[in-house]
Design a protein around this motif. Structure first.
Motif, PDB file in Angstrom:
ATOM      1  N   LEU A  20      28.206  -9.477  16.913  1.00  0.00           N
ATOM      2  CA  LEU A  20      27.394  -8.265  17.097  1.00  0.00           C
ATOM      3  C   LEU A  20      25.910  -8.507  16.840  1.00  0.00           C
ATOM      4  CD1 LEU A  20      29.731  -5.738  15.225  1.00  0.00           C
ATOM      5  CD2 LEU A  20      29.588  -6.119  17.706  1.00  0.00           C
ATOM      6  N   ALA A  21      25.567  -9.672  16.314  1.00  0.00           N
ATOM      7  CA  ALA A  21      24.187  -9.938  15.888  1.00  0.00           C
ATOM      8  C   ALA A  21      23.210  -9.907  17.058  1.00  0.00           C
ATOM      9  CB  ALA A  21      24.117 -11.291  15.185  1.00  0.00           C
ATOM     10  N   LYS A  22      22.077  -9.259  16.859  1.00  0.00           N
ATOM     11  CA  LYS A  22      21.034  -9.216  17.878  1.00  0.00           C
ATOM     12  C   LYS A  22      20.391 -10.589  18.104  1.00  0.00           C
ATOM     13  CE  LYS A  22      20.771  -4.769  18.975  1.00  0.00           C
ATOM     14  NZ  LYS A  22      20.893  -4.283  20.366  1.00  0.00           N
ATOM     15  N   CYS A  23      20.477 -11.457  17.074  1.00  0.00           N
ATOM     16  CA  CYS A  23      19.882 -12.791  17.186  1.00  0.00           C
ATOM     17  C   CYS A  23      20.898 -13.829  17.656  1.00  0.00           C
ATOM     18  CB  CYS A  23      19.299 -13.230  15.837  1.00  0.00           C
ATOM     19  SG  CYS A  23      20.529 -13.312  14.500  1.00  0.00           S
ATOM     20  N   LEU A  24      22.031 -13.369  18.204  1.00  0.00           N
ATOM     21  CA  LEU A  24      23.108 -14.275  18.614  1.00  0.00           C
ATOM     22  C   LEU A  24      22.662 -15.186  19.761  1.00  0.00           C
ATOM     23  CD1 LEU A  24      26.212 -14.746  17.994  1.00  0.00           C
ATOM     24  CD2 LEU A  24      26.622 -13.431  20.087  1.00  0.00           C
ATOM     25  N   ASP A  25      22.940 -16.470  19.594  1.00  0.00           N
ATOM     26  CA  ASP A  25      22.748 -17.420  20.689  1.00  0.00           C
ATOM     27  C   ASP A  25      24.024 -17.391  21.523  1.00  0.00           C
ATOM     28  OD1 ASP A  25      22.736 -19.717  22.306  1.00  0.00           O
ATOM     29  OD2 ASP A  25      21.399 -20.764  20.938  1.00  0.00           O
ATOM     30  N   LYS A  26      23.946 -16.857  22.728  1.00  0.00           N
ATOM     31  CA  LYS A  26      25.153 -16.641  23.542  1.00  0.00           C
ATOM     32  C   LYS A  26      25.823 -17.949  23.957  1.00  0.00           C
ATOM     33  CE  LYS A  26      23.687 -12.121  25.200  1.00  0.00           C
ATOM     34  NZ  LYS A  26      23.370 -11.269  26.374  1.00  0.00           N
ATOM     35  N   LYS A  27      25.040 -19.015  24.025  1.00  0.00           N
ATOM     36  CA  LYS A  27      25.625 -20.297  24.408  1.00  0.00           C
ATOM     37  C   LYS A  27      26.496 -20.877  23.293  1.00  0.00           C
ATOM     38  CE  LYS A  27      22.053 -21.713  27.696  1.00  0.00           C
ATOM     39  NZ  LYS A  27      21.022 -22.747  28.023  1.00  0.00           N
ATOM     40  N   THR A  28      26.011 -20.760  22.055  1.00  0.00           N
ATOM     41  CA  THR A  28      26.735 -21.364  20.919  1.00  0.00           C
ATOM     42  C   THR A  28      27.571 -20.349  20.152  1.00  0.00           C
ATOM     43  OG1 THR A  28      24.859 -20.999  19.422  1.00  0.00           O
ATOM     44  CG2 THR A  28      24.914 -23.073  20.638  1.00  0.00           C
ATOM     45  N   GLY A  29      27.272 -19.051  20.329  1.00  0.00           N
ATOM     46  CA  GLY A  29      27.988 -18.020  19.576  1.00  0.00           C
ATOM     47  C   GLY A  29      27.569 -17.965  18.118  1.00  0.00           C
ATOM     48  N   ILE A  30      26.385 -18.523  17.808  1.00  0.00           N
ATOM     49  CA  ILE A  30      25.892 -18.573  16.425  1.00  0.00           C
ATOM     50  C   ILE A  30      24.695 -17.643  16.272  1.00  0.00           C
ATOM     51  CG2 ILE A  30      24.818 -20.064  14.680  1.00  0.00           C
ATOM     52  CD1 ILE A  30      26.412 -22.387  15.870  1.00  0.00           C
ATOM     53  N   ALA A  31      24.694 -16.892  15.182  1.00  0.00           N
ATOM     54  CA  ALA A  31      23.572 -15.998  14.888  1.00  0.00           C
ATOM     55  C   ALA A  31      22.422 -16.803  14.313  1.00  0.00           C
ATOM     56  CB  ALA A  31      23.999 -14.922  13.897  1.00  0.00           C
ATOM     57  N   LYS A  32      21.260 -16.740  14.937  1.00  0.00           N
ATOM     58  CA  LYS A  32      20.079 -17.461  14.464  1.00  0.00           C
ATOM     59  C   LYS A  32      19.296 -16.557  13.518  1.00  0.00           C
ATOM     60  CE  LYS A  32      19.608 -20.610  18.380  1.00  0.00           C
ATOM     61  NZ  LYS A  32      18.710 -21.175  19.420  1.00  0.00           N
ATOM     62  N   VAL A  33      19.794 -16.453  12.299  1.00  0.00           N
ATOM     63  CA  VAL A  33      19.273 -15.458  11.356  1.00  0.00           C
ATOM     64  C   VAL A  33      17.830 -15.733  10.945  1.00  0.00           C
ATOM     65  CG1 VAL A  33      21.528 -14.795  10.457  1.00  0.00           C
ATOM     66  CG2 VAL A  33      20.336 -16.748   9.459  1.00  0.00           C
ATOM     67  N   LEU A  34      17.394 -16.991  11.026  1.00  0.00           N
ATOM     68  CA  LEU A  34      16.018 -17.293  10.627  1.00  0.00           C
ATOM     69  C   LEU A  34      15.007 -16.786  11.649  1.00  0.00           C
ATOM     70  CD1 LEU A  34      16.357 -20.888   9.103  1.00  0.00           C
ATOM     71  CD2 LEU A  34      16.280 -18.680   7.922  1.00  0.00           C
ATOM     72  N   ASN A  35      15.487 -16.329  12.792  1.00  0.00           N
ATOM     73  CA  ASN A  35      14.593 -15.753  13.807  1.00  0.00           C
ATOM     74  C   ASN A  35      14.376 -14.259  13.585  1.00  0.00           C
ATOM     75  OD1 ASN A  35      14.453 -18.224  15.044  1.00  0.00           O
ATOM     76  ND2 ASN A  35      16.014 -17.785  16.573  1.00  0.00           N
ATOM     77  N   GLY A  36      14.871 -13.748  12.492  1.00  0.00           N
ATOM     78  CA  GLY A  36      14.820 -12.309  12.239  1.00  0.00           C
ATOM     79  C   GLY A  36      13.410 -11.757  12.136  1.00  0.00           C
ATOM     80  N   CYS A  37      13.220 -10.540  12.653  1.00  0.00           N
ATOM     81  CA  CYS A  37      11.968  -9.801  12.534  1.00  0.00           C
ATOM     82  C   CYS A  37      12.327  -8.322  12.646  1.00  0.00           C
ATOM     83  CB  CYS A  37      10.965 -10.202  13.602  1.00  0.00           C
ATOM     84  SG  CYS A  37      11.576  -9.948  15.283  1.00  0.00           S
ATOM     85  N   PHE A  38      11.432  -7.455  12.229  1.00  0.00           N
ATOM     86  CA  PHE A  38      11.768  -6.031  12.222  1.00  0.00           C
ATOM     87  C   PHE A  38      12.098  -5.524  13.621  1.00  0.00           C
ATOM     88  CE2 PHE A  38      10.689  -1.436  11.962  1.00  0.00           C
ATOM     89  CZ  PHE A  38      11.658  -1.088  11.031  1.00  0.00           C
ATOM     90  N   GLU A  39      11.392  -6.026  14.624  1.00  0.00           N
ATOM     91  CA  GLU A  39      11.644  -5.594  15.991  1.00  0.00           C
ATOM     92  C   GLU A  39      13.094  -5.875  16.396  1.00  0.00           C
ATOM     93  OE1 GLU A  39       9.156  -7.251  14.874  1.00  0.00           O
ATOM     94  OE2 GLU A  39       7.255  -6.634  15.795  1.00  0.00           O
TER      95      GLU A  39
END
Length: 663
Positions: A584-603
Motif C-alpha cells: 500500500l506504500a506510496k513510495c513502493l517501487d513497483k518493479k521490486t515490490g519494496i517500499a523506498k521509505v528513505l524517499n519520504g516527504c510530506f507531499e
C-alpha cells in the motif's frame, strides 16, 4: 693563518648501526600493520623493576610475532591493539614487581595467579599512567579481566616453545576461578549473574541517557564553563599571563590590580599586562554570551589553584563526552584517536571528521559528519587548552579528547614542538570519567531516579543513539535535542554510524521497541492524539479483543514486531510499514515490490496508508507545510500545472490531518 673550526662530534659506527626495539629500550618504533605509518610505543613501564620491565618488552615483541626483519629488529602491529596490550602488560608487571619481584613466572603457584586476578577484578593495581584516586571503578568486567589474564597463559605457551625467557606453567583455566569473587562483587552491588555472562552491554535506558545528556548540556552552557573557555582562549594569545601569577596567593601585583589597589610605579608595565589580560578574559566571556551578573575573573582566580582548574576542565570534558556518546553513535576507540586537525566546518554548519575506523574499515580514515550540540562540544574541547588544538599552522597533531592543560608542559608551548600525546585518551579513562559523571548525576537527582540502573558503559550509548534518532521529532524529547538533529537530518548524519550488520540489528530492535511504545499510546489514554491510516488500522485491530488487557495487547504487539519492516520518523509524522501492508506504500517501487521509505516527504507521505501522526509532535510542522503550499498556490501565476496540482493535494491532505487531530 688557518681558520680554526670547532670540532664536530662524529657518530661512532656503533651508534650508526645501533639496533632498534631492544628489550632495554624505553620506546619501540613500530610499523602500523593497517596504515603502514611508523609510530612510537612507550614501553618504559615505570611501575615495574628492571627485571619485569625487560620481560614485558620481550613479551610484547613475541606477541607481535617477533621481528619482521631479524637483522633490523623491525616490528609490525596494529597501533590501537598493541597499545591496549601494552597497558595490560603494564598492569601485570607492576603487580609482579610488588608481589613477586624476584620470582620467575615458571615458579608461580595457583594462589599467586588467584591473588593477581583478584587485584585486577577489584581494580587494585596502580600504574604511573593510571592513578587509582582518579578512578571510580570498583570492579571491572569479566571480559576485560580475561583479556588481561590471557597473557599469563600465553606466556607459558611462548616459554615452552623457547620464544620467551620465562612463562607461567600452571593451570590456565582462569574462568573456573571467577566464582570465588561472587561474594565480594555482590557486596559492591554487582549483579554477578550478569557479570559472569560478560559480552556486550544493553543500551542505556532512554530516560537515563536523556537525564545525563541534559546535565551535560547544562554543564557546557554554564557560566563556569564559559569562564574556563575564556581563560584558556586568552592564555593562547599574546596577552597570556603565567598561570602561577594568576593562582598565586598573597599580596601580589595581580591581586592588587584585581582589587583596584595602587601599584608601585616600578611595576606599572606588569600591572598594565595584567589589566589587559583581565579585560581580554571579560571580553571573551561576553562573546560566549556569559551572564552579565557573573564575573569570570573572580570565578577563575577563586578556584583555589591550577589543580582545581584542571578538575573543572575534566568536568567540561566529561560533559562533552556524554554529548558525543548520546548524539553521534561514535565508538570509544574512534573517540580516542580522533585528531583535532581532522575536521572542518561546511557552509551548512555541519562539521566533518575523519577518523581511523580500525574495527570495520581496515584502518582507513572515514569521513564522519556531526552537527548541533556535538559540533559545539567539539569547539569546546578545542577551546579548553593551553595549546592550539585545531587548525594548527605547524600541522602538528593533537587528540580532540586529549587534555592539553598541564601548566609546565603546554602553557606557552605553541611556539615550539609540543608533546601531543594528550592525557585522558585511554579506554579506561573514558569509562572512569563516565562513572564519575554518572555518580554526580545520581547525587544531584537522588537514587530514586536512577535506582535500577548502575552498569553504565560507553559502548552502551551506541545503542542509545538509535533511540534518540528515532525520537528526534517526538514532542516529548527536549527541544535542544530535536534542534541538534535538525542540523543534518536527511540521511547522512543519522545514518553515518548505522552502517554495519551489528548496528542494523541494534537499529531494528530499537524500531520494534519504539513501535511497541507507539502502539500502547495509540490504544491508551492518549489514543486520540494519534491520527492517520495505520493508527486507525491498529486501533481497529485492538478493538476486536473482547476483553482488552495488557497481556492481550502484548500478544498483538509481538505479532506486529514479526510483521514490522520499518519505523521512520519525520517532522510531520511516522512511516510505519508492516510486511502485510507494504504493497500500500506510496513510495513502493513497483518493479521490486519494496517500499523506498528513505524517499519520504510530506507531499508523498501525507496521503499514504502507512502514515500516522501525533498531535503533540507533528501538528506545528504540518501547519507549516500547509501554509507553505497555500502561499505557493496564491503567488504562482500559472494554474493547473503539475506543480500546482501537487500543492493542492498537499493542502487538502494536510487540512484533513489537522481536522482529524481536532476531532
Amino acid at each position: 693563518m688557518a681558520i680554526l673550526q670547532t670540532k664536530q662530534p662524529v657518530k661512532s659506527k656503533l651508534e650508526q648501526n645501533r639496533l632498534i626495539n631492544c628489550i632495554t629500550d624505553k620506546t619501540f618504533s613500530i610499523s602500523d600493520s593497517n596504515s603502514g605509518e611508523t609510530f612510537s610505543l612507550d614501553v618504559s613501564f615505570k611501575g615495574a623493576n628492571s627485571r619485569w620491565r625487560n620481560w614485558g618488552r620481550e613479551y610484547l615483541i613475541q606477541w607481535a610475532n617477533g621481528y619482521t626483519d631479524s637483522k633490523l629488529q623491525t616490528l609490525s602491529a596494529r597501533k590501537s591493539t598493541i597499545e591496549m596490550k601494552r597497558n595490560q602488560i603494564a598492569k601485570l608487571i607492576t603487580w609482579a614487581t610488588i608481589n613477586k619481584p624476584d620470582a620467575s613466572l615458571a615458579s608461580w603457584s595457583e594462589e599467586d595467579v588467584f591473588n593477581l586476578l583478584k587485584d585486577i577484578v577489584f581494580n587494585n593495581i596502580q600504574t604511573p599512567e593510571r592513578k587509582l584516586l582518579d578512578s571510580s571503578l570498583q570492579f571491572i568486567g569479566k571480559d576485560t579481566l580475561l583479556k588481561t589474564a590471557w597473557h599469563i597463559s600465553n606466556s607459558g605457551n611462548l616459554y615452552r616453545k623457547g620464544l620467551l625467557s620465562d612463562g607461567y606453567l600452571g593451570p590456565s583455566n582462569f574462568e573456573s576461578i571467577l566464582s570465588e569473587f561472587e561474594h565480594d562483587l555482590t557486596l559492591l552491588e554487582c549483579d554477578f549473574k550478569e557479570w559472569i555472562k560478560g559480552g556486550s552491554y544493553d543500551s542505556v535506558p532512554l530516560e537515563v541517557a536523556s537525564l545525563l545528556l541534559l546535565e551535560a548540556m547544562n554543564t557546557i552552557h554554564s557560566d563556569e564553563a564559559k569562564a574556563v573557555r575564556a581563560y584558556f582562549s586568552v592564555q593562547r594569545s599574546a596577552l597570556k599571563l603565567f598561570p602561577e601569577s594568576v593562582f598565586k596567593k598573597g599580596n601580589t601585583i595581580f591581586n592588587q590590580v584585581v582589587s583596584g589597589k595602587a601599584v608601585n610605579k616600578q611595576f606599572i608595565q606588569a600591572a598594565k599586562r595584567i589589566e589587559n589580560f583581565l579585560e581580554a578574559v571579560q571580553a571573551q566571556f561576553k562573546s560566549l554570551k556569559g551572564s552579565k551578573d557573573f564575573d569570570p575573573v573572580d570565578f577563575v582566580i577563586n578556584l583555589g589553584g591550577h589543580k582545581q582548574l584542571n578538575n573543572k576542565v575534566k568536568e567540561i570534558y566529561d560533559a562533552c563526552k556524554i554529548i558525543f556518546f548520546c548524539l553521534t553513535g561514535i565508538r570509544v576507540h574512534e573517540m580516542k584517536q580522533t585528531d583535532s586537525q581532522d575536521y572542518y566546518k561546511d557552509d551548512d554548519g555541519v562539521w566533518r571528521f575523519k577518523t581511523k575506523e580500525d574495527k570495520t574499515q581496515q584502518g582507513t580514515k572515514q569521513l564522519r559528519a556531526i552537527g548541533g550540540l556535538a559540533a559545539e562540544a567539539a569547539d569546546i574541547l578545542c577551546d579548553v587548552s593551553y595549546i592550539t588544538k585545531h587548525d594548527r599552522k605547524d600541522g602538528q597533531s593533537t587528540y580532540l579528547f586529549g587534555y592539553y592543560t598541564a601548566m609546565k608542559t603546554h602553557f606557552g608551548a605553541d611556539e615550539k614542538r609540543v608533546v601531543h600525546d594528550g592525557a585522558g585518551v585511554s579506554r579506561e579513562n573514558f569509562r572512569d570519567r563516565l562513572i564519575i559523571f554518572f555518580n554526580k548525576v545520581v547525587d544531584k537527582f537522588g537514587d530514586t531516579v536512577l535506582d535500577e540502573y548502575r552498569g553504565i558503559y560507553p559502548h552502551a550509548f551506541r545503542h542509545s543513539f538509535v533511540d534518540f534518532v528515532l525520537r528526534r521529532f517526538d514532542g516529548n524529547i527536549h527541544e535542544a535535542i530535536r534542534n541538534h538533529f535538525r542540523h543534518c537530518i536527511n540521511g547522512e548524519f543519522t545514518n553515518t554510524y548505522t552502517d554495519s550488520k551489528a548496528q542494523d540489528q541494534i537499529e531494528f530492535a530499537a524500531q520494534q521497541k519504539y513501535m511497541a511504545e507507539l502502539v500502547f499510546e495509540m490504544v491508551g489514554e492518549h489514543s486520540q492524539d494519534f491520527t492517520g491510516p495505520i493508527a486507525l488500522f491498529i486501533q481497529r485491530e485492538v478493538s476486536k479483543f473482547e476483553f482488552v488487557t495488557e497481556e492481550d495487547i502484548g500478544a498483538y504487539i509481538n505479532e506486529l514486531k514479526t510483521d514490522l519492516l520499518h519505523v521512520v520518523p519525520h517532522e510531520y509524522g511516522y512511516c510505519l510499514v508492516l510486511k502485510s501492508r507494504q504493497h500500500l506504500a506510496k513510495c513502493l517501487d513497483k518493479k521490486t515490490g519494496i517500499a523506498k521509505v528513505l524517499n519520504g516527504c510530506f507531499e508523498l507521505c501525507s496521503g499514504c496508508p502507512n502514515s500516522l501522526h501525533n498531535k503533540a509532535s507533528h501538528k506545528e510542522n504540518i501547519i507549516r507545510n500547509v501554509i507553505s503550499h497555500e502561499s505557493f498556490l496564491e503567488k504562482f501565476p500559472i494554474k493547473n500545472t503539475p506543480q500546482s496540482e501537487v500543492s493542492k493535494k498537499v493542502v487538502q491532505n494536510g487540512n484533513k490531518i489537522l481536522a482529524e487531530m481536532e476531532n
